[in-house]
Design a protein around this motif. Sequence first.
Motif, mmCIF file in Angstrom:
data_model
loop_
_atom_site.group_PDB
_atom_site.id
_atom_site.type_symbol
_atom_site.label_atom_id
_atom_site.label_comp_id
_atom_site.label_asym_id
_atom_site.label_seq_id
_atom_site.Cartn_x
_atom_site.Cartn_y
_atom_site.Cartn_z
ATOM 1 N N ARG A 26 0.830 -1.209 0.000
ATOM 2 C CA ARG A 26 0.000 0.000 0.000
ATOM 3 C C ARG A 26 0.864 1.258 0.000
ATOM 4 O O ARG A 26 0.560 2.229 -0.709
ATOM 5 N N ASP A 27 1.935 1.246 0.795
ATOM 6 C CA ASP A 27 2.834 2.403 0.806
ATOM 7 C C ASP A 27 3.468 2.610 -0.566
ATOM 8 O O ASP A 27 3.597 3.742 -1.047
ATOM 9 N N GLU A 28 3.861 1.526 -1.194
ATOM 10 C CA GLU A 28 4.468 1.624 -2.523
ATOM 11 C C GLU A 28 3.471 2.163 -3.543
ATOM 12 O O GLU A 28 3.802 3.024 -4.372
ATOM 13 N N ALA A 29 2.235 1.665 -3.483
ATOM 14 C CA ALA A 29 1.221 2.110 -4.442
ATOM 15 C C ALA A 29 0.870 3.578 -4.225
ATOM 16 O O ALA A 29 0.642 4.319 -5.194
ATOM 17 N N ARG A 30 0.816 4.020 -2.970
ATOM 18 C CA ARG A 30 0.535 5.443 -2.713
ATOM 19 C C ARG A 30 1.656 6.327 -3.256
ATOM 20 O O ARG A 30 1.397 7.393 -3.821
ATOM 21 N N SER A 31 2.903 5.906 -3.068
ATOM 22 C CA SER A 31 4.025 6.676 -3.612
ATOM 23 C C SER A 31 3.960 6.725 -5.130
ATOM 24 O O SER A 31 4.223 7.762 -5.746
ATOM 25 N N LEU A 32 3.594 5.620 -5.733
ATOM 26 C CA LEU A 32 3.464 5.577 -7.187
ATOM 27 C C LEU A 32 2.353 6.500 -7.663
ATOM 28 O O LEU A 32 2.512 7.233 -8.647
ATOM 29 N N ALA A 33 1.220 6.503 -6.957
ATOM 30 C CA ALA A 33 0.099 7.360 -7.347
ATOM 31 C C ALA A 33 0.444 8.837 -7.192
ATOM 32 O O ALA A 33 0.014 9.670 -7.995
#
Length: 327
Positions: free
Chosen positions: A230-237
């Motif tokens: 989730r942290d990775e996906a938020r950074s990507l977004a």
Amino acid sequence: MGFRYRKSFKLAPGVRMNVSKSGVGYSVGGKGVRMTKRARGGVQTTVNLPGTGLGYTTGNGGPAPARRKPGRREAVASRQAARKAAVAEAEPQNGQPVSVRAPGKRWVAGSWYYVVLVGTAGTFAWLPFLHAAIRLKTAKARRLALIFGGLDLLVYVLLALTPQNSQGQVTDSPISTIGGLLAAGIIIGGCIALTPLRRMVYGGMPVEEPSQQLSADPAINAVLVARARRDEARSLAAADPLLARELCVGRPDLARSYDDGGLVDLNSAPAEVIAGLCGVSSDVAATVVAVRDRRGVPFANVDELFVMADIPVDVWDRIRDRAVLIP
């Protein structure tokens, strides 16, 4: 984590007062027209045509600190820091200490795309594009696979037509020159076209060697891995919203291959998805969707949703844990 307080009071029909740590705001209006005065001083007016989905919003959200998009290195550092903190908080099971990721060599995921493209002098350029088309299932990826497949087919034809001498060696001719230039163009163009595809397939993040077990309890491991995703996906977004939309981050109801750890996009997800992932009732999820549709513009952060919608305070943390807001 800091102290937070937010509460919404209904003063009269169509009039609500919103109290938070930032101050006091209010909203006036009803179905179709609403004016919102935020605690930080911004005033926003929203006009909607009921039943049509059309609306217009004017005003501003008040002063806000400038946000800088995190770079790739910062995103990776943030993810690693969160992972180390999670490991430090995890309690050892059965007397076994919690181990951390062993240091090792790193490589960029999807680098084999370029190895195949350059190593075969462009003659197998279609292979990485075909792989990307199968993984992403997008029209753009399929179109690129067809284009480079056709170019490689042309190279094969030129190679077959290239004249040879009596010893079987290729002689200099216009056909061989055209074939060489075409192969060089395929390599250069392929590297350019493969870069965004590789990021979409592999998430654009460095991949580390397999780590040691974080805990003796598989349940803890699963939670920590999902949290890191989730942290990775938020950074990507935050860094690339268009890429996040292509990967369907926060939209488990759509066909996708990217694992975002269980995020839900509050700006586009349907009510049943919000209820299922955030662990809230169907009424709360319906309220989120209704406020979103009435507002007409995407939420910039979760706090805006809490101010505008009458959502119980006890579910705020659950929504924060799963929410992502893609404009």
